[in-house]
Scaffold this motif. Structure first.
Motif, PDB file in Angstrom:
ATOM      1  N   CYS A   7       0.875  -1.906  -0.055  1.00 27.60           N
ATOM      2  CA  CYS A   7       0.284   0.136  -0.029  1.00 27.60           C
ATOM      3  C   CYS A   7       1.195   1.303   0.532  1.00 27.60           C
ATOM      4  N   SER A  19      -4.314   5.567  10.866  1.00 28.31           N
ATOM      5  CA  SER A  19      -4.546   4.526  11.506  1.00 28.31           C
ATOM      6  C   SER A  19      -4.137   4.142  13.171  1.00 28.31           C
ATOM      7  N   LYS A  22      -2.269   1.374  10.213  1.00 32.21           N
ATOM      8  CA  LYS A  22      -1.980   1.950   8.570  1.00 32.21           C
ATOM      9  C   LYS A  22      -2.240   2.862   8.050  1.00 32.21           C
ATOM     10  N   HIS A  24      -4.180   4.751   4.924  1.00 31.26           N
ATOM     11  CA  HIS A  24      -5.711   5.619   4.354  1.00 31.26           C
ATOM     12  C   HIS A  24      -5.299   5.403   2.945  1.00 31.26           C
ATOM     13  N   CYS A  25      -5.766   4.509   2.386  1.00 31.71           N
ATOM     14  CA  CYS A  25      -6.311   4.455   0.915  1.00 31.71           C
ATOM     15  C   CYS A  25      -7.298   5.084   0.181  1.00 31.71           C
ATOM     16  N   TYR A  28      -9.788   3.161  -1.751  1.00 28.53           N
ATOM     17  CA  TYR A  28     -11.207   2.447  -0.830  1.00 28.53           C
ATOM     18  C   TYR A  28     -11.585   3.020   0.547  1.00 28.53           C
ATOM     19  N   GLY A  29     -11.178   4.031   0.191  1.00 26.83           N
ATOM     20  CA  GLY A  29     -11.874   4.844   1.704  1.00 26.83           C
ATOM     21  C   GLY A  29     -11.738   4.161   2.850  1.00 26.83           C
ATOM     22  N   THR A  30     -10.707   3.134   3.261  1.00 30.20           N
ATOM     23  CA  THR A  30      -9.830   2.095   4.685  1.00 30.20           C
ATOM     24  C   THR A  30      -9.052   2.256   4.337  1.00 30.20           C
ATOM     25  N   TYR A  31      -8.777   1.874   5.730  1.00 29.35           N
ATOM     26  CA  TYR A  31      -7.272   1.807   6.696  1.00 29.35           C
ATOM     27  C   TYR A  31      -6.838   0.587   6.356  1.00 29.35           C
ATOM     28  N   GLU A  32      -5.565   0.573   5.229  1.00 23.64           N
ATOM     29  CA  GLU A  32      -4.525  -0.837   5.381  1.00 23.64           C
ATOM     30  C   GLU A  32      -3.440  -1.237   6.017  1.00 23.64           C
ATOM     31  N   CYS A  40      -4.634  -6.550  -5.355  1.00 18.60           N
ATOM     32  CA  CYS A  40      -5.535  -4.625  -5.508  1.00 18.60           C
ATOM     33  C   CYS A  40      -5.977  -4.583  -6.849  1.00 18.60           C
TER      34      CYS A  40
END
Length: 46
Positions: A7, A19, A22, A24-25, A28-32, A40
């Motif tokens: 990532c 976070s 992790k 932020h992507c 996707y609006g997620t934490y990876e 991906c």
């Protein structure tokens, strides 16, 4: 393996927004987890 990448090496990843460990992507609006490999379809190497 063209779609695999960490990532933190992806241009969709925002290293400034975190976070814990992790990152932020933006796609996707997620934490990876930056050290986990995932398949991906939106991986775009910086």
């Amino acid at each position: 393996m063209a779609n695999y990448g960490q990532c933190k090496d992806c241009s969709n990843c925002d290293l400034d927004e975190r976070s814990g460990y992790k990152v932020h992507c933006d796609w996707y609006g997620t934490y990876e987890a930056p050290d986990e490999l995932r398949d991906c379809q939106h991986y775009d190497e910086k």
